[in-house]
Design a protein around this motif. Sequence first.
Motif, PDB file in Angstrom:
ATOM      1  N   ALA A  33      15.873   8.613  -7.486  1.00 60.77           N
ATOM      2  CA  ALA A  33      15.718   9.811  -6.667  1.00 60.77           C
ATOM      3  C   ALA A  33      14.243  10.161  -6.487  1.00 60.77           C
ATOM      4  N   PHE A  34      13.453  10.047  -7.554  1.00 55.74           N
ATOM      5  CA  PHE A  34      12.032  10.370  -7.425  1.00 55.74           C
ATOM      6  C   PHE A  34      11.317   9.329  -6.582  1.00 55.74           C
ATOM      7  N   ALA A  35      11.736   8.058  -6.696  1.00 55.21           N
ATOM      8  CA  ALA A  35      11.165   7.025  -5.830  1.00 55.21           C
ATOM      9  C   ALA A  35      11.486   7.323  -4.374  1.00 55.21           C
ATOM     10  N   ALA A  36      12.697   7.863  -4.116  1.00 54.05           N
ATOM     11  CA  ALA A  36      13.072   8.213  -2.751  1.00 54.05           C
ATOM     12  C   ALA A  36      12.194   9.336  -2.216  1.00 54.05           C
ATOM     13  N   ILE A  37      11.865  10.313  -3.069  1.00 56.00           N
ATOM     14  CA  ILE A  37      10.988  11.413  -2.636  1.00 56.00           C
ATOM     15  C   ILE A  37       9.598  10.879  -2.306  1.00 56.00           C
ATOM     16  N   ILE A  38       9.079   9.992  -3.167  1.00 59.85           N
ATOM     17  CA  ILE A  38       7.760   9.405  -2.910  1.00 59.85           C
ATOM     18  C   ILE A  38       7.774   8.637  -1.587  1.00 59.85           C
ATOM     19  N   TYR A  39       8.833   7.858  -1.366  1.00 57.16           N
ATOM     20  CA  TYR A  39       8.939   7.086  -0.134  1.00 57.16           C
ATOM     21  C   TYR A  39       9.002   8.006   1.088  1.00 57.16           C
ATOM     22  N   LEU A  40       9.795   9.077   0.986  1.00 58.01           N
ATOM     23  CA  LEU A  40       9.916  10.020   2.111  1.00 58.01           C
ATOM     24  C   LEU A  40       8.575  10.672   2.411  1.00 58.01           C
ATOM     25  N   ILE A  41       7.830  11.043   1.385  1.00 57.71           N
ATOM     26  CA  ILE A  41       6.521  11.664   1.587  1.00 57.71           C
ATOM     27  C   ILE A  41       5.550  10.673   2.227  1.00 57.71           C
ATOM     28  N   CYS A  42       5.586   9.410   1.787  1.00 60.43           N
ATOM     29  CA  CYS A  42       4.715   8.396   2.393  1.00 60.43           C
ATOM     30  C   CYS A  42       5.093   8.158   3.854  1.00 60.43           C
ATOM     31  N   LEU A  43       6.394   8.104   4.140  1.00 66.17           N
ATOM     32  CA  LEU A  43       6.858   7.860   5.502  1.00 66.17           C
ATOM     33  C   LEU A  43       6.467   9.004   6.437  1.00 66.17           C
ATOM     34  N   THR A  44       6.750  10.236   6.032  1.00 69.00           N
ATOM     35  CA  THR A  44       6.389  11.375   6.884  1.00 69.00           C
ATOM     36  C   THR A  44       4.878  11.535   6.976  1.00 69.00           C
ATOM     37  N   GLY A 183       9.046 -17.658   3.258  1.00 69.79           N
ATOM     38  CA  GLY A 183      10.106 -18.584   3.625  1.00 69.79           C
ATOM     39  C   GLY A 183      10.937 -19.090   2.476  1.00 69.79           C
ATOM     40  N   GLY A 184      10.658 -18.682   1.245  1.00 69.64           N
ATOM     41  CA  GLY A 184      11.422 -19.137   0.098  1.00 69.64           C
ATOM     42  C   GLY A 184      12.344 -18.060  -0.417  1.00 69.64           C
ATOM     43  N   SER A 185      12.338 -17.897  -1.731  1.00 66.71           N
ATOM     44  CA  SER A 185      13.161 -16.877  -2.362  1.00 66.71           C
ATOM     45  C   SER A 185      12.768 -15.497  -1.861  1.00 66.71           C
ATOM     46  N   ARG A 186      13.788 -14.683  -1.546  1.00 67.61           N
ATOM     47  CA  ARG A 186      13.505 -13.351  -1.033  1.00 67.61           C
ATOM     48  C   ARG A 186      12.768 -12.514  -2.068  1.00 67.61           C
ATOM     49  N   ARG A 187      13.175 -12.637  -3.346  1.00 63.14           N
ATOM     50  CA  ARG A 187      12.541 -11.818  -4.384  1.00 63.14           C
ATOM     51  C   ARG A 187      11.081 -12.209  -4.561  1.00 63.14           C
ATOM     52  N   LEU A 188      10.784 -13.531  -4.557  1.00 60.86           N
ATOM     53  CA  LEU A 188       9.396 -13.964  -4.707  1.00 60.86           C
ATOM     54  C   LEU A 188       8.565 -13.556  -3.491  1.00 60.86           C
ATOM     55  N   GLN A 189       9.170 -13.661  -2.324  1.00 52.95           N
ATOM     56  CA  GLN A 189       8.457 -13.280  -1.102  1.00 52.95           C
ATOM     57  C   GLN A 189       8.115 -11.790  -1.125  1.00 52.95           C
ATOM     58  N   GLU A 190       9.081 -10.954  -1.498  1.00 54.62           N
ATOM     59  CA  GLU A 190       8.834  -9.510  -1.540  1.00 54.62           C
ATOM     60  C   GLU A 190       7.862  -9.165  -2.661  1.00 54.62           C
ATOM     61  N   ALA A 191       7.929  -9.886  -3.787  1.00 55.83           N
ATOM     62  CA  ALA A 191       6.998  -9.623  -4.879  1.00 55.83           C
ATOM     63  C   ALA A 191       5.569  -9.937  -4.457  1.00 55.83           C
ATOM     64  N   ASP A 192       5.383 -11.056  -3.756  1.00 53.00           N
ATOM     65  CA  ASP A 192       4.035 -11.404  -3.286  1.00 53.00           C
ATOM     66  C   ASP A 192       3.532 -10.389  -2.263  1.00 53.00           C
ATOM     67  N   LEU A 193       4.407  -9.997  -1.329  1.00 51.92           N
ATOM     68  CA  LEU A 193       4.002  -9.017  -0.328  1.00 51.92           C
ATOM     69  C   LEU A 193       3.667  -7.681  -0.991  1.00 51.92           C
ATOM     70  N   THR A 360       6.009   1.022  -1.510  1.00 55.79           N
ATOM     71  CA  THR A 360       6.930   1.862  -2.265  1.00 55.79           C
ATOM     72  C   THR A 360       8.347   1.324  -2.214  1.00 55.79           C
ATOM     73  N   SER A 361       8.799   0.958  -1.021  1.00 51.05           N
ATOM     74  CA  SER A 361      10.165   0.463  -0.869  1.00 51.05           C
ATOM     75  C   SER A 361      10.372  -0.870  -1.571  1.00 51.05           C
ATOM     76  N   SER A 362       9.425  -1.786  -1.402  1.00 52.60           N
ATOM     77  CA  SER A 362       9.588  -3.113  -2.004  1.00 52.60           C
ATOM     78  C   SER A 362       9.532  -3.061  -3.518  1.00 52.60           C
ATOM     79  N   GLY A 363       8.810  -2.084  -4.079  1.00 50.27           N
ATOM     80  CA  GLY A 363       8.784  -1.952  -5.528  1.00 50.27           C
ATOM     81  C   GLY A 363      10.168  -1.714  -6.100  1.00 50.27           C
ATOM     82  N   VAL A 364      10.941  -0.830  -5.458  1.00 52.90           N
ATOM     83  CA  VAL A 364      12.313  -0.576  -5.905  1.00 52.90           C
ATOM     84  C   VAL A 364      13.196  -1.793  -5.633  1.00 52.90           C
ATOM     85  N   THR A 365      13.023  -2.426  -4.468  1.00 55.97           N
ATOM     86  CA  THR A 365      13.825  -3.597  -4.125  1.00 55.97           C
ATOM     87  C   THR A 365      13.618  -4.720  -5.133  1.00 55.97           C
TER      88      THR A 365
END
Length: 492
Positions: A33-44, A183-193, A360-365
């Motif tokens: 929930a707190f991660a969602a608040i941080i994400y919403l604040i960053c988005l807005t 182009g490889g594992s989704r988790r590794l790709q998101e971690a690198d990004l 912020t989003s990828s950290g939770v993902t």
Amino acid sequence: MTVIAKSDRPRGWPLSSATVRAVLSGHGILGLAFAAIIYLICLTGTLVVFVHDLQHWEQPRTPAVTAIGEAPLSRAIDTARRAAPADAALYVTLPSANEPGATITAYSPTFDRDWSIDAVGDLTTQATPVSQFLLDLHIALHLPRSWGGFLVGLAGVALLSSLISGILAHPRIFKDAFHLRLGGSRRLQEADLHNRLGIWALPFHIVIALTGALLGLSTIIVGALAMLLYRGDTAKVYGLFVEPPPAVNAGAAPLPRIGPLLAEARRRASGAEPHQIVIERAGRADARVTATSERDRLLVPQDTTIFDAGGRVVQDRHPRDLAAGTKILGGIGQLHFGWFGGLPVRLIYGLLGLALCVLTSSGVTIWLARRRDRGRAVPQWERLWAAVAWGQPLSLALVGALGLAIPTAGAALVWLWLAATIGLLAVAGVSRWIKGPVAARWLRRGLGGVLVLLALLHLVVAPFGGTGLAIDGVLLIAGGWLLIGLRKPVAG
């Protein structure tokens, strides 16, 4: 009597394993929930960088004057004075070639209204419900300002802590700054990004988090200083940064002519151009007129000349007169929102703000993916996070559509956003047959469709040209990319 098996009770802990798991689950939900608040604040916050552009987009027929004479300006001020209560202060924003459009805001504790000024001094009531909705959501989450601002400030502190801990937890983060596995594992790709965005834009992220925390917690900071220095008198703390009002004198007195005041402000601030006029207690002997001027290449526009009811200068302040601490405090808001340096700075802030949203989003993902890889998957949390990461942009796009179609929507925008947020979270929470990635994919497509419809709606209700056409183009490109460009699944 119920007997709890020894294996069900953690060693040295009075609670059973089932109870501990339930507490940990609740702890995880609170973190999400707190991660969602941080994400919403960053988005807005990313959208609020362009709030002045959005205001022009919402009301395209508003006159965009680049200069205004003394007679039209005086006429506009007189009209606003008649429409506002006697205790309302008038905030007049002057136009320029870089920032066209003149406005007047009349504000008192019981009155708040905005007008645009045309070239002859006529006033048009401003209707920018979407821009105001975004500002209020970012600054205080549409809660009472003291509570909402405090929560936003805490989110800034949490974001700053996450940035620092993220750097400390990755000793190779600087060494791997250009290592990106695509182009490889989704988790590794998101971690690198995630790691690359975190390190490439780290100075921006830290500045935004720190200034956001200071702005959000300013009430607490002022209260603490008052307790430490002035026995709880907050007025004395604010008095360090705000000019004290003149002695009360309610006798009638005409407002001095604005033209000579602006000419004097220009003379005293060579190289600066008046940008705002604040008129307090107009028509009284204790009236005060403050002219604030801007300088190129300065973050804090602090050329300020204050006049009394007779047009005499009572205070003259320039950047060279300010202490370093006052300059820093005066620049926190500008630095946080990117409202300096014109369109190039706003574009840079927009791109970096978007990177912060992805970070912020990828950290939770990534955290959820690691749980799945370790055999402790929480599919409900994955669906809930998809409802936040893609559901919030969708909810804001729906708000934009309603605000554009019905400029008088006002409070209805808050209820629409709240209903969309709760509805998406409720569906995500109970839809056990839908996987998180599937929910995210459908929400992305829904967002793309609404963005395209929003751009088309604006093209129907507003004429072509200027800022509006540029924003419509961005909406169409983003919506088309979400509808078409994200069809190809990423390997997992």
